[in-house]
Design a protein around this motif. Structure first.
Motif, PDB file in Angstrom:
ATOM      1  N   TYR A 241      10.562 -46.944  26.295  1.00 19.42           N
ATOM      2  CA  TYR A 241      11.438 -45.851  26.735  1.00 19.42           C
ATOM      3  C   TYR A 241      10.931 -44.530  26.161  1.00 19.42           C
ATOM      4  N   ASP A 242      10.663 -43.560  27.029  1.00 20.00           N
ATOM      5  CA  ASP A 242      10.062 -42.306  26.574  1.00 20.00           C
ATOM      6  C   ASP A 242      11.041 -41.429  25.800  1.00 20.00           C
ATOM      7  N   GLY A 243      12.341 -41.684  25.927  1.00 20.12           N
ATOM      8  CA  GLY A 243      13.311 -40.889  25.185  1.00 20.12           C
ATOM      9  C   GLY A 243      13.237 -41.075  23.693  1.00 20.12           C
ATOM     10  N   TRP A 244      12.693 -42.198  23.239  1.00 22.91           N
ATOM     11  CA  TRP A 244      12.571 -42.411  21.805  1.00 22.91           C
ATOM     12  C   TRP A 244      11.575 -41.460  21.158  1.00 22.91           C
ATOM     13  N   GLU A 245      10.765 -40.812  21.961  1.00 22.92           N
ATOM     14  CA  GLU A 245       9.799 -39.867  21.417  1.00 22.92           C
ATOM     15  C   GLU A 245      10.409 -38.493  21.152  1.00 22.92           C
ATOM     16  N   THR A 246      11.454 -38.141  21.922  1.00 21.24           N
ATOM     17  CA  THR A 246      11.956 -36.766  21.852  1.00 21.24           C
ATOM     18  C   THR A 246      13.449 -36.656  21.581  1.00 21.24           C
ATOM     19  N   ASP A 247      14.213 -37.691  21.812  1.00 16.07           N
ATOM     20  CA  ASP A 247      15.662 -37.634  21.694  1.00 16.07           C
ATOM     21  C   ASP A 247      16.090 -38.162  20.330  1.00 16.07           C
ATOM     22  N   GLU A 248      16.594 -37.274  19.487  1.00 10.48           N
ATOM     23  CA  GLU A 248      16.948 -37.662  18.122  1.00 10.48           C
ATOM     24  C   GLU A 248      18.052 -38.704  18.090  1.00 10.48           C
ATOM     25  N   TRP A 271       7.856 -51.002  14.351  1.00  7.90           N
ATOM     26  CA  TRP A 271       8.092 -51.143  15.786  1.00  7.90           C
ATOM     27  C   TRP A 271       8.553 -49.843  16.429  1.00  7.90           C
ATOM     28  N   LYS A 272       7.935 -49.539  17.555  1.00 10.42           N
ATOM     29  CA  LYS A 272       8.298 -48.355  18.345  1.00 10.42           C
ATOM     30  C   LYS A 272       8.735 -48.755  19.755  1.00 10.42           C
ATOM     31  N   ASP A 273       9.006 -50.032  19.952  1.00 13.04           N
ATOM     32  CA  ASP A 273       9.406 -50.532  21.263  1.00 13.04           C
ATOM     33  C   ASP A 273      10.466 -51.611  21.066  1.00 13.04           C
ATOM     34  N   ASP A 274      11.179 -51.929  22.128  1.00 12.76           N
ATOM     35  CA  ASP A 274      12.276 -52.889  22.099  1.00 12.76           C
ATOM     36  C   ASP A 274      11.724 -54.314  22.009  1.00 12.76           C
ATOM     37  N   PRO A 275      12.051 -55.047  20.943  1.00  6.21           N
ATOM     38  CA  PRO A 275      11.534 -56.418  20.789  1.00  6.21           C
ATOM     39  C   PRO A 275      12.146 -57.428  21.741  1.00  6.21           C
ATOM     40  N   GLY A 276      13.248 -57.069  22.424  1.00  6.68           N
ATOM     41  CA  GLY A 276      13.803 -57.922  23.460  1.00  6.68           C
ATOM     42  C   GLY A 276      14.301 -59.266  22.976  1.00  6.68           C
TER      43      GLY A 276
END
Length: 380
Positions: A241-248, A271-276
């Motif tokens: 999800y690209d919002g994790w880069e800019t949305d606090e 981790w920078k992504d959802d482990p699901g």
């Protein structure tokens, strides 16, 4: 697809004598064997349906009292006027937060064995409870929500009629909501009508798309059966999800979920992504895996995937045409994915067929929510 053959009779004249001749004629395209029309949903024995129960569940579905702050009904994240979901990449969160996954539609959830993107809830009853109590969803406490219901005379009366209790119980509220959600189904789509024998229910474009779906594109390997999902779990390489880069706020929700679901200190920071599915099984082989969603009603449920990173059905088809994508856990990417080499016409046909799993948009008016009143004073 192979056309079925029927015998027809025509009359020809040879040497002045009329003769009946049997000829072969092609009829409608064969129905695919790995897909099926949708039947009635299963009803659990411990939560039988009734008109009174589903009507109560409808009120509760739209009632914001079933949340932490009394302002977040189920319908906040599952809007009937969109697709019974939330029309953004990531679902609406509890006030002051955001969610961290795309909101799945509740349309046809009555047919799922497990609910949510990782199958964490085993029934609609459990799903209602999980959503009402989730930290970035309803954020409610059972005792507080139950107390609120007790201060509503109409609810006291309805719960007594349906469940036989003097005061509403929160467990029964979840039962009523689940019963209501089992009425949010759509089984009269162009695809269903075609599978039941109406050859004209699908356009020529959609029929070509069906051949691709069950053939060259191999979609029915995973999107099969009446639900158009095998309900298994795969890593497709969907980008993070690209919002994790800019949305606090989104970053905070992501970190909260990692911590709440038991990440190690190392993984929490890495981790920078959802482990699901990993959070359910704690198996590294399940990192980045999510349940195959039904393709029913998807005409109205954009954006797509567990994090909404694919905006349109055309984007979804192109994603698979490229053989999936790449993410942090791509070492677990499904071996089923490979480039499909579809041309533009084939991709358009495939999209047209997927849209045949959706009928008319199913909306309903928000009911009038009953008002609070003081509890009656008992006198001796």
């Amino acid at each position: 697809m192979i056309n079925s053959i029927v015998k027809t009779v025509r009359t020809v004249t040879l040497a002045g004598v009329s003769i009946a001749v049997m000829t072969a004629a092609a009829t409608a395209t064969e129905r695919p064997t790995d897909l099926a029309p949708l039947g009635d949903p299963p009803i659990p024995a411990d939560n039988p349906m009734s008109a009174e129960k589903t009507e109560l569940g409808k009120l509760l579905f739209f009632d914001p009292r079933l949340s932490g702050n009394g302002a977040m009904p189920c319908s906040a994240c599952h809007l009937p006027e969109t697709g019974w979901d939330f029309p953004d990449k990531i679902s609406l969160g509890y006030p002051g937060t955001t969610h961290w996954r795309n909101s799945p539609t509740i349309m046809n959830t009555a047919y799922y064995g497990n609910l949510f993107w990782t199958g964490v809830s085993k029934s609609l009853e459990a799903e209602a409870r999980t959503a009402a109590r989730g930290g970035v969803a309803g954020n409610g406490e059972d005792d507080m929500m139950e107390t609120r219901l007790a201060f509503v005379p109409e609810y006291r009366e309805r719960f007594k009629d349906v469940f036989g209790t003097e005061y509403p119980r929160i467990r029964d509220a979840y039962m009523a909501i689940a019963a209501f959600e089992r009425t949010i189904i759509q089984k009269d789509t162009p695809f269903d009508n075609y599978m039941r024998g109406d050859d004209d229910a699908l356009s020529a474009e959609q029929k070509r798309g069906m051949e691709l779906f069950t053939g060259k594109a191999e979609c029915s390997t995973c999107h099969s059966g009446a639900l158009v999902s095998n309900q298994k779990y795969y890593n497709l390489g969907v980008p993070a999800y690209d919002g994790w880069e800019t949305d606090e706020i989104a970053q905070i929700s992501f970190r909260f979920e990692l911590y709440a679901k038991g990440s190690t200190e190392e993984n929490y920071r890495k981790w920078k992504d959802d482990p699901g599915l990993y959070f359910v099984t704690k198996e590294k082989a399940d990192l980045g895996k999510f349940r195959v969603p039904s393709l029913r009603y998807t005409k109205y449920t954009a954006p797509y995937m567990h994090n909404g990173m694919l905006e349109t059905l055309e984007d979804v088809v192109e994603f698979y045409n490229q053989g999936g994508g790449t993410n942090e856990f791509s070492k677990n990417k499904s071996k089923l994915l490979k480039p499909l080499n579809l041309n533009e016409k084939e991709k358009a046909d495939l999209v047209a067929f997927v849209e045949s799993f959706s009928g008319e948009r199913f909306v309903m008016e928000v009911p009038d929510i009953p008002e609070y009143e003081p509890l009656p004073v008992e006198t001796n």
